[in-house]
Write an enzyme that holds these catalytic residues in place. Sequence first.
Site, short mmCIF file in Angstrom:
data_model
loop_
_atom_site.label_atom_id
_atom_site.label_comp_id
_atom_site.label_asym_id
_atom_site.label_seq_id
_atom_site.Cartn_x
_atom_site.Cartn_y
_atom_site.Cartn_z
N GLY A 1 62.36 18.44 -14.35
CA GLY A 1 61.90 17.54 -15.41
C GLY A 1 62.68 16.25 -15.60
O GLY A 1 62.12 15.25 -16.01
N GLU B 1 68.91 15.86 -19.46
CA GLU B 1 67.80 16.81 -19.67
C GLU B 1 66.54 16.05 -20.06
O GLU B 1 66.61 15.03 -20.74
CB GLU B 1 68.16 17.77 -20.82
CG GLU B 1 68.55 19.16 -20.37
CD GLU B 1 67.36 20.08 -20.07
OE1 GLU B 1 66.38 19.64 -19.45
OE2 GLU B 1 67.44 21.25 -20.47
N ASP B 2 65.40 16.58 -19.66
CA ASP B 2 64.14 15.97 -20.09
C ASP B 2 63.89 16.22 -21.57
O ASP B 2 63.66 15.31 -22.35
CB ASP B 2 62.95 16.45 -19.23
CG ASP B 2 62.82 17.97 -19.16
OD1 ASP B 2 63.70 18.70 -19.66
OD2 ASP B 2 61.82 18.44 -18.58
N ASP C 1 64.43 22.07 -26.25
CA ASP C 1 63.47 22.78 -27.10
C ASP C 1 64.23 23.89 -27.86
O ASP C 1 64.79 23.64 -28.93
CB ASP C 1 62.35 23.33 -26.21
CG ASP C 1 61.23 24.00 -26.99
OD1 ASP C 1 61.16 23.84 -28.21
OD2 ASP C 1 60.40 24.70 -26.35
N LYS D 1 63.50 17.95 -29.25
CA LYS D 1 62.42 18.57 -30.03
C LYS D 1 63.02 19.63 -30.95
O LYS D 1 63.53 20.64 -30.49
CB LYS D 1 61.38 19.18 -29.07
CG LYS D 1 60.13 19.66 -29.78
CD LYS D 1 58.97 19.85 -28.82
CE LYS D 1 59.14 21.06 -27.92
NZ LYS D 1 57.92 21.30 -27.10
N PHE E 1 53.55 20.08 -27.56
CA PHE E 1 53.85 20.21 -26.14
C PHE E 1 53.60 18.88 -25.45
O PHE E 1 52.51 18.31 -25.54
CB PHE E 1 53.04 21.33 -25.49
CG PHE E 1 53.62 21.71 -24.16
CD1 PHE E 1 54.65 22.64 -24.09
CD2 PHE E 1 53.18 21.10 -23.00
CE1 PHE E 1 55.24 22.97 -22.87
CE2 PHE E 1 53.76 21.42 -21.77
CZ PHE E 1 54.79 22.36 -21.71
N ASP F 1 56.24 18.46 -17.30
CA ASP F 1 55.02 19.06 -16.74
C ASP F 1 54.39 20.08 -17.66
O ASP F 1 55.01 20.61 -18.57
CB ASP F 1 55.36 19.78 -15.43
CG ASP F 1 56.09 21.11 -15.67
OD1 ASP F 1 57.13 21.08 -16.34
OD2 ASP F 1 55.59 22.16 -15.21
N ARG G 1 53.60 15.24 -14.21
CA ARG G 1 54.95 14.67 -14.14
C ARG G 1 54.95 13.18 -13.83
O ARG G 1 55.87 12.46 -14.19
CB ARG G 1 55.79 15.39 -13.06
CG ARG G 1 56.10 16.85 -13.36
CD ARG G 1 57.21 17.33 -12.40
NE ARG G 1 57.32 18.77 -12.34
CZ ARG G 1 58.05 19.52 -13.17
NH1 ARG G 1 58.71 18.93 -14.15
NH2 ARG G 1 58.12 20.82 -13.04
P1 IMP Z 1 64.72 25.29 -23.83
O1 IMP Z 1 65.62 26.18 -23.04
O2 IMP Z 1 63.79 26.06 -24.70
O3 IMP Z 1 65.46 24.22 -24.60
O4 IMP Z 1 63.72 24.63 -22.81
C1 IMP Z 1 63.99 23.49 -22.12
C2 IMP Z 1 63.05 23.35 -20.95
O5 IMP Z 1 61.72 23.84 -21.24
C3 IMP Z 1 62.89 21.88 -20.64
O6 IMP Z 1 63.87 21.44 -19.73
C4 IMP Z 1 61.47 21.82 -20.09
O7 IMP Z 1 61.47 22.09 -18.71
C5 IMP Z 1 60.73 22.94 -20.82
N1 IMP Z 1 59.99 22.40 -22.02
C6 IMP Z 1 60.28 22.62 -23.31
N2 IMP Z 1 59.41 21.98 -24.13
C7 IMP Z 1 58.56 21.31 -23.32
C8 IMP Z 1 57.45 20.40 -23.54
O8 IMP Z 1 57.05 20.08 -24.68
N3 IMP Z 1 56.84 19.92 -22.42
C9 IMP Z 1 57.25 20.23 -21.15
N4 IMP Z 1 58.28 21.04 -20.90
C10 IMP Z 1 58.94 21.58 -21.96
MG MG Z 2 59.33 22.54 -17.04
#
Ligand code: IMP
Ligand code: MG
Length: 172
Positions: free
Chosen positions: A41, A96-97, A100, A128, A149, A156, A162
């Site tokens: 990402g 990081e992209d 979440d 987020k 989302f 993606d 992407r």
């Molecule tokens: P976390 O571990 O829940 O913080 O998730 C982080 C990863 O989940 C990111 O690096 C993304 O690859 C994916 N992700 C979380 N939210 C989204 C979204 O809204 N769109 C796309 N990918 C997401």
């Molecule tokens: Mg992803």
Amino acid sequence: MPELIEVLSKEDIAKSVTDVATAISEDYQDANLALVGALKGAFIFMADLAREISVPLQLGFIGVSSYGTSSESSGEVRVTKDLDLDVTGMDVLVVEDIVDTGVTLGFIMEYLKDRGARSVKVCALLDKKERRAQEVSVDYSCHVIPEGFLVGYGLDYAEQYRNLPGIYHLKM
Ligand code: IMP
Ligand code: MG
């Protein structure tokens, strides 16, 4: 068909990336900066951010994935592509992209500390807040997004979208 609603234009992103890069360039003047991008990402963000940072830096990538379905993180993270840079003694900035739940980031930060990084901070394109489960400090973020989302600019849904230049809310 899923519907795409623009949240951030190409221009919005370019401006915030420049602003964040300026702050990083000031803060890391006397450091050994290493940017570590989380695949896949972060690849587009990483490319734009790195070119706007004016201090010397090294670059690396790490591939991680969390077990579970795409919408529900199980909280278990594993390395799918190992880090391709020696970060011993480096001031690492994780790129990081989107943050979440924070679980992925928490894992990467621990991993980098174990690898001997001198300092580990975080630069996220999108912060987020909606589902944060693990306390992580996002030191630099381009945009804070309350919910939804998002796809585009590296992000993606099932490996699609992407390549979109802006960021869109995906409505199923
Ligand atoms: P976390 O571990 O829940 O913080 O998730 C982080 C990863 O989940 C990111 O690096 C993304 O690859 C994916 N992700 C979380 N939210 C989204 C979204 O809204 N769109 C796309 N990918 C997401
Ligand atoms: Mg992803």
